[in-house]
Design an enzyme around this catalytic site. Structure first.
Site, PDB file in Angstrom:
ATOM      1  N   LYS A 299       1.082   4.292  -3.251  1.00  0.00           N
ATOM      2  CA  LYS A 299       0.786   5.468  -2.735  1.00  0.00           C
ATOM      3  C   LYS A 299       1.648   6.428  -3.107  1.00  0.00           C
ATOM      4  CE  LYS A 299      -3.609   4.896  -2.064  1.00  0.00           C
ATOM      5  NZ  LYS A 299      -4.599   5.507  -3.239  1.00  0.00           N
TER       6      LYS A 299
ATOM      7  N   TYR B 182       0.784  -1.128  -0.075  1.00  0.00           N
ATOM      8  CA  TYR B 182       0.053  -0.023   0.056  1.00  0.00           C
ATOM      9  C   TYR B 182       0.749   1.358   0.057  1.00  0.00           C
ATOM     10  CZ  TYR B 182      -3.899   3.078   0.972  1.00  0.00           C
ATOM     11  OH  TYR B 182      -4.824   4.130   0.969  1.00  0.00           O
TER      12      TYR B 182
END
Length: 236
Positions: free
Chosen positions: A164, A160
């Protein structure tokens, strides 16, 4: 009338962003891959449902064609995203993370963003005040992620934050390539949503605030190429 497309908008931050933007006068296209849930959310909010799976070229191209024929687009909110979680809602440790896990996360969070942005750029370029908002995360800030005093430093996962951080890099590059479009990344903060198993510490109303604010930019003199939270700029 400002027309806005929000991806992954049948729940969580996407749905709340749609609700707030509709209240502000936007015509909102609510994008979702699940037609039943998407239509139900759109009907409840007064949005226009568009079936949109960000991992599918055909789905994205069909959505762009339909919205183009329906009148065009002013604002794109790239909200669709996933976060790997284990049973019991634990975040996978680096030793438990495979290349497949990384690839799956990037397929939605990164490749999906590129797929959607590329497809809708021609429509945005026809708008008098085009805006793109990429929903990122404080976990994508390398400055904070590496800072032991930052609240994001504790996060153990690989996929994750890496996705991002890539969203942030894409935002910078898109903003440089398209100076006529206000293109920014936003950090909604640790929000209570399905994405994190409802472990977040703030409400969806609080999390959506920065998304809505940046989606509401008007004119060509607003900020672009930045990562922002509701508290101000976030370090890359």
């Amino acid at each position: 009338m400002t027309t806005t497309l929000i991806t992954g908008a049948n729940r969580g931050l996407g749905r709340e962003t749609a609700r707030q933007l509709i209240a502000a006068g936007h015509t909102v296209y609510l994008g979702a891959r699940d037609e039943i849930r998407g239509r139900a959310a759109a009907d409840a909010l007064g949005a226009r449902f568009v079936r949109l799976d960000v991992t599918s070229d055909d789905s994205v191209e069909a959505a762009a064609e339909w919205i183009g024929a329906d009148g065009g687009l002013d604002v794109l909110v790239n909200n669709a995203g996933i976060e790997p979680r284990l049973p019991g809602n634990a975040v996978p440790a680096p030793a438990d993370t495979t290349a497949h896990d990384i690839r799956t996360t990037f397929e939605t969070n990164v490749f999906g963003l590129v797929r959607v942005t590329r497809a809708f750029l021609p429509l945005l370029q026809r708008s008098v005040a085009p805006v793109v908002v990429n929903v990122s995360s404080g976990l994508g800030s390398l400055t904070d992620l590496s800072n032991p005093d930052s609240h994001t430093h504790f996060y153990p996962g690989l996929a994750y934050p890496a996705s991002k951080a890539t969203v942030n890099a894409l935002t910078i590059q898109y903003a440089k390539a398209y100076p006529g479009i206000r293109i920014n990344a936003v950090d909604p903060g640790y929000t209570d949503t399905d994405l994190n198993g409802h472990t977040g510490t703030q409400t969806v109303e609080e999390g959506a605030e920065i998304i809505v604010r940046m989606a509401g930019l008007t004119g060509s003199d607003g900020p672009t190429g930045l990562l922002l939270s509701r508290h101000g700029p976030v370090a890359w």
